[in-house]
Design a protein around this motif. Structure first.
Motif, PDB file in Angstrom:
ATOM      1  N   GLN A 311       0.822  -1.204   0.000  1.00 57.37           N
ATOM      2  CA  GLN A 311       0.000   0.000   0.000  1.00 57.37           C
ATOM      3  C   GLN A 311       0.861   1.260   0.000  1.00 57.37           C
ATOM      4  O   GLN A 311       1.936   1.302   0.609  1.00 57.37           O
ATOM      5  CB  GLN A 311      -0.894   0.040   1.238  1.00 57.37           C
ATOM      6  N   ARG A 312       0.370   2.299  -0.661  1.00 60.43           N
ATOM      7  CA  ARG A 312       1.027   3.591  -0.574  1.00 60.43           C
ATOM      8  C   ARG A 312       0.842   4.155   0.837  1.00 60.43           C
ATOM      9  O   ARG A 312      -0.158   3.884   1.507  1.00 60.43           O
ATOM     10  CB  ARG A 312       0.443   4.565  -1.586  1.00 60.43           C
ATOM     11  N   ILE A 313       1.810   4.941   1.261  1.00 57.06           N
ATOM     12  CA  ILE A 313       1.710   5.561   2.575  1.00 57.06           C
ATOM     13  C   ILE A 313       0.463   6.439   2.645  1.00 57.06           C
ATOM     14  O   ILE A 313      -0.217   6.496   3.682  1.00 57.06           O
ATOM     15  CB  ILE A 313       2.978   6.377   2.886  1.00 57.06           C
ATOM     16  N   LEU A 314       0.116   7.083   1.544  1.00 54.62           N
ATOM     17  CA  LEU A 314      -1.087   7.919   1.511  1.00 54.62           C
ATOM     18  C   LEU A 314      -2.337   7.089   1.774  1.00 54.62           C
ATOM     19  O   LEU A 314      -3.247   7.514   2.507  1.00 54.62           O
ATOM     20  CB  LEU A 314      -1.196   8.625   0.163  1.00 54.62           C
ATOM     21  N   ASP A 315      -2.393   5.874   1.191  1.00 58.57           N
ATOM     22  CA  ASP A 315      -3.557   5.011   1.407  1.00 58.57           C
ATOM     23  C   ASP A 315      -3.632   4.548   2.858  1.00 58.57           C
ATOM     24  O   ASP A 315      -4.718   4.466   3.447  1.00 58.57           O
ATOM     25  CB  ASP A 315      -3.491   3.803   0.478  1.00 58.57           C
ATOM     26  N   ILE A 316      -2.476   4.230   3.439  1.00 56.24           N
ATOM     27  CA  ILE A 316      -2.436   3.819   4.846  1.00 56.24           C
ATOM     28  C   ILE A 316      -2.875   4.980   5.731  1.00 56.24           C
ATOM     29  O   ILE A 316      -3.608   4.794   6.716  1.00 56.24           O
ATOM     30  CB  ILE A 316      -1.021   3.340   5.222  1.00 56.24           C
ATOM     31  N   ALA A 317      -2.461   6.187   5.363  1.00 56.81           N
ATOM     32  CA  ALA A 317      -2.861   7.375   6.126  1.00 56.81           C
ATOM     33  C   ALA A 317      -4.366   7.568   6.081  1.00 56.81           C
ATOM     34  O   ALA A 317      -5.003   7.876   7.098  1.00 56.81           O
ATOM     35  CB  ALA A 317      -2.153   8.609   5.571  1.00 56.81           C
ATOM     36  N   GLU A 318      -4.971   7.367   4.899  1.00 54.71           N
ATOM     37  CA  GLU A 318      -6.422   7.527   4.780  1.00 54.71           C
ATOM     38  C   GLU A 318      -7.154   6.479   5.595  1.00 54.71           C
ATOM     39  O   GLU A 318      -8.190   6.773   6.217  1.00 54.71           O
ATOM     40  CB  GLU A 318      -6.819   7.443   3.306  1.00 54.71           C
ATOM     41  N   VAL A 343       9.962   3.995   8.564  1.00 48.23           N
ATOM     42  CA  VAL A 343       9.493   2.668   8.958  1.00 48.23           C
ATOM     43  C   VAL A 343       9.329   1.783   7.723  1.00 48.23           C
ATOM     44  O   VAL A 343       9.727   0.614   7.719  1.00 48.23           O
ATOM     45  CB  VAL A 343       8.160   2.768   9.733  1.00 48.23           C
ATOM     46  N   ARG A 344       8.772   2.341   6.650  1.00 45.85           N
ATOM     47  CA  ARG A 344       8.588   1.587   5.410  1.00 45.85           C
ATOM     48  C   ARG A 344       9.942   1.174   4.819  1.00 45.85           C
ATOM     49  O   ARG A 344      10.141   0.024   4.400  1.00 45.85           O
ATOM     50  CB  ARG A 344       7.793   2.430   4.420  1.00 45.85           C
ATOM     51  N   LYS A 345      10.916   2.086   4.796  1.00 46.18           N
ATOM     52  CA  LYS A 345      12.235   1.772   4.252  1.00 46.18           C
ATOM     53  C   LYS A 345      12.924   0.677   5.052  1.00 46.18           C
ATOM     54  O   LYS A 345      13.546  -0.229   4.495  1.00 46.18           O
ATOM     55  CB  LYS A 345      13.105   3.025   4.227  1.00 46.18           C
ATOM     56  N   ALA A 346      12.822   0.765   6.374  1.00 44.38           N
ATOM     57  CA  ALA A 346      13.450  -0.248   7.218  1.00 44.38           C
ATOM     58  C   ALA A 346      12.807  -1.611   6.999  1.00 44.38           C
ATOM     59  O   ALA A 346      13.486  -2.645   7.026  1.00 44.38           O
ATOM     60  CB  ALA A 346      13.354   0.155   8.689  1.00 44.38           C
ATOM     61  N   ALA A 347      11.488  -1.633   6.752  1.00 41.78           N
ATOM     62  CA  ALA A 347      10.782  -2.901   6.562  1.00 41.78           C
ATOM     63  C   ALA A 347      11.224  -3.610   5.289  1.00 41.78           C
ATOM     64  O   ALA A 347      11.240  -4.839   5.226  1.00 41.78           O
ATOM     65  CB  ALA A 347       9.274  -2.666   6.530  1.00 41.78           C
ATOM     66  N   VAL A 348      11.611  -2.842   4.267  1.00 42.99           N
ATOM     67  CA  VAL A 348      12.011  -3.447   2.992  1.00 42.99           C
ATOM     68  C   VAL A 348      13.523  -3.463   2.826  1.00 42.99           C
ATOM     69  O   VAL A 348      14.032  -3.686   1.732  1.00 42.99           O
ATOM     70  CB  VAL A 348      11.357  -2.715   1.799  1.00 42.99           C
ATOM     71  N   GLY A 349      14.236  -3.227   3.922  1.00 43.33           N
ATOM     72  CA  GLY A 349      15.688  -3.350   3.878  1.00 43.33           C
ATOM     73  C   GLY A 349      16.407  -2.158   3.314  1.00 43.33           C
ATOM     74  O   GLY A 349      17.519  -2.287   2.806  1.00 43.33           O
ATOM     75  N   ALA A 359      13.022   1.326  14.270  1.00 44.30           N
ATOM     76  CA  ALA A 359      12.919   0.948  12.875  1.00 44.30           C
ATOM     77  C   ALA A 359      14.039   0.018  12.442  1.00 44.30           C
ATOM     78  O   ALA A 359      14.077  -0.427  11.313  1.00 44.30           O
ATOM     79  CB  ALA A 359      12.941   2.209  12.001  1.00 44.30           C
ATOM     80  N   SER A 360      14.973  -0.253  13.323  1.00 49.12           N
ATOM     81  CA  SER A 360      16.093  -1.124  12.989  1.00 49.12           C
ATOM     82  C   SER A 360      15.642  -2.568  12.936  1.00 49.12           C
ATOM     83  O   SER A 360      14.797  -2.990  13.722  1.00 49.12           O
ATOM     84  CB  SER A 360      17.195  -0.967  14.051  1.00 49.12           C
ATOM     85  N   PRO A 361      16.212  -3.372  12.019  1.00 43.91           N
ATOM     86  CA  PRO A 361      15.844  -4.790  11.981  1.00 43.91           C
ATOM     87  C   PRO A 361      16.370  -5.556  13.183  1.00 43.91           C
ATOM     88  O   PRO A 361      15.923  -6.661  13.461  1.00 43.91           O
ATOM     89  CB  PRO A 361      16.476  -5.284  10.675  1.00 43.91           C
ATOM     90  N   THR A 362      17.338  -4.995  13.891  1.00 45.44           N
ATOM     91  CA  THR A 362      17.881  -5.657  15.072  1.00 45.44           C
ATOM     92  C   THR A 362      16.885  -5.564  16.223  1.00 45.44           C
ATOM     93  O   THR A 362      16.413  -4.480  16.556  1.00 45.44           O
ATOM     94  CB  THR A 362      19.203  -4.997  15.502  1.00 45.44           C
ATOM     95  N   PRO A 363      16.527  -6.696  16.839  1.00 44.69           N
ATOM     96  CA  PRO A 363      15.555  -6.641  17.936  1.00 44.69           C
ATOM     97  C   PRO A 363      16.057  -5.799  19.100  1.00 44.69           C
ATOM     98  O   PRO A 363      17.228  -5.854  19.474  1.00 44.69           O
ATOM     99  CB  PRO A 363      15.405  -8.119  18.349  1.00 44.69           C
ATOM    100  N   THR A 364      15.187  -5.009  19.657  1.00 44.92           N
ATOM    101  CA  THR A 364      15.443  -4.295  20.901  1.00 44.92           C
ATOM    102  C   THR A 364      14.220  -4.451  21.781  1.00 44.92           C
ATOM    103  O   THR A 364      13.123  -4.762  21.294  1.00 44.92           O
ATOM    104  CB  THR A 364      15.701  -2.792  20.662  1.00 44.92           C
ATOM    105  N   PHE A 365      14.382  -4.201  23.059  1.00 44.31           N
ATOM    106  CA  PHE A 365      13.250  -4.312  23.977  1.00 44.31           C
ATOM    107  C   PHE A 365      12.167  -3.310  23.592  1.00 44.31           C
ATOM    108  O   PHE A 365      10.967  -3.633  23.590  1.00 44.31           O
ATOM    109  CB  PHE A 365      13.730  -4.080  25.404  1.00 44.31           C
TER     110      PHE A 365
END
Length: 374
Positions: A311-318, A343-349, A359-365
């Motif tokens: 989804q586009r960020i605009l669609d998610i916003a709506e 957040v979107r960029k981090a999700a797709v690497g 937003a890092s792929p490394t797990p944190t608490f």
């Protein structure tokens, strides 16, 4: 069984052994890899003067912490914090020196974390105040509290098991849980819950993915039973009809979160209550509109964090109720401290220039807390 003659001509009954389904299930379970990798934190390797500052930073998503009177950072601070992510529940084993803690109203305004949590002390004591009412946590008791409501307190040198549970996990019992905030309970049901959680802890290294939903469901049901058993003594004068109404309203909001016309007027009509009554029910959550906004932003965060969501960020916003992208971005940054595009960029690497820990792929608490239950 089948009949067969022996050499002497005597017919004997032979028992044919068929593989049991449970045998096959056990073998499949044994071959499955462990599902959980713990998140380990310890101040043991740090210089004493650095230890408390690092612990304070680690606990920052939940509360502001301080040292007891007469203790300074130069004295050092021993802390161990091991977390396991069960998907819809975080289990933490924590061992620390004495400290003070506060989750203030200001902290809540800058935090989207509104989970419930329970504490099971194994050593030491803690005293926590909510709305002027102080309860003591001690061994063989279970403490129940909300991260969506301000509190403050202090703990002695202690060892405790903590379970963080997302708000949505108890949507059908919201009224009862709100009334039970900052409760300590004991007795047979609490002991059974303590024993079961203890048995889960001992088996964490060997659990597989298929175990986790059943364990979460069992702990949820046992906790609800504990709360329901002692509900009359913990309602602090709250009318049972109020609790029932609160639960119905929460269920309605969660079921219609994507509806464009979800607002105080439509909720009041659907629930058959006045707007004034609706506002009273959500006063502790900063108002019904604030509650809806937080839940929609959390859904938007989950969608942006999903690498297969195109989804586009605009669609998610709506879908989150924002007609103007700039307003969505401002609200998102205020809620999570992150830009939606990061957040979107981090999700797709594709890490942004300055990536927030969340937003890092490394797990944190903190990342586990923010994504709990999504």
């Amino acid at each position: 069984m089948i009949a067969s003659p022996d050499p002497a001509g005597v017919t004997r009954l032979e028992r044919r052994r068929w593989p049991r389904e449970s045998d096959q299930t056990d073998k499949a379970h044994a071959c499955a890899p462990p599902a959980l990798t713990p998140l380990l934190f310890s101040t043991a390797s740090l210089e004493p003067v650095e230890q408390f500052a690092v612990w304070r930073s680690h606990l920052q998503p939940i509360a502001e912490v301080g040292l007891p009177d007469g203790v300074t950072p130069q004295d050092g601070f021993a802390a161990e914090h091991t977390a396991w992510n069960l998907g819809k529940m975080l289990l933490v084993r924590q061992c620390t020196d004495a400290y003070r803690y506060t989750r203030s109203a200001e902290k809540l305004r800058s935090s989207s974390i509104d989970h419930w949590y329970i504490g099971i002390p194994h050593r030491g004591n803690a005293w926590t105040e909510v709305d002027g009412h102080v309860v003591e946590s001690s061994r063989d008791t279970v403490t129940f509290r909300s991260l969506g409501h301000p509190y403050r307190g202090r703990a002695t040198d202690s060892e405790v098991t903590l379970l963080y549970l997302p708000y949505d996990l108890f949507a059908d019992h919201a009224g009862m849980l709100v009334a039970a905030n900052n409760s300590v309970f004991s007795g047979n049901y609490a002991t059974l819950l303590i024993d079961y959680i203890g048995s889960v802890e001992t088996r964490l290294p060997s659990l597989v993915a298929s175990d986790l939903p059943k364990i979460v469901s069992t702990i949820r049901d046992m906790l609800v039973t504990c709360l329901a058993e002692t509900a009359p003594s913990r309602q602090n004068g709250t009318n049972p009809q109020t609790l029932s109404t609160m639960e119905r309203v929460h269920r309605y909001i969660h079921s219609n979160l994507g509806a464009q016309n979800l607002n105080p007027d439509s909720i009041s009509r659907a629930m058959g209550i006045s707007r004034t009554r609706l506002y009273q029910l959500f006063e502790a959550s900063g108002g019904v509109l604030n509650y809806i906004r937080k839940k929609r932003l959390q859904d938007a965060y989950a969608a942006l964090s999903d690498p297969i969501n195109n989804q586009r960020i605009l669609d998610i916003a709506e879908e989150a109720g924002f007609d103007v992208a700039a307003n969505f971005t401002r609200a998102f940054i205020h809620e999570f401290g992150l830009n939606p595009s990061d957040v979107r960029k981090a999700a797709v690497g594709q890490p942004p220039a300055a990536v927030h820990d969340d937003a890092s792929p490394t797990p944190t608490f903190e990342k586990w807390l923010r994504e709990l239950g999504r």
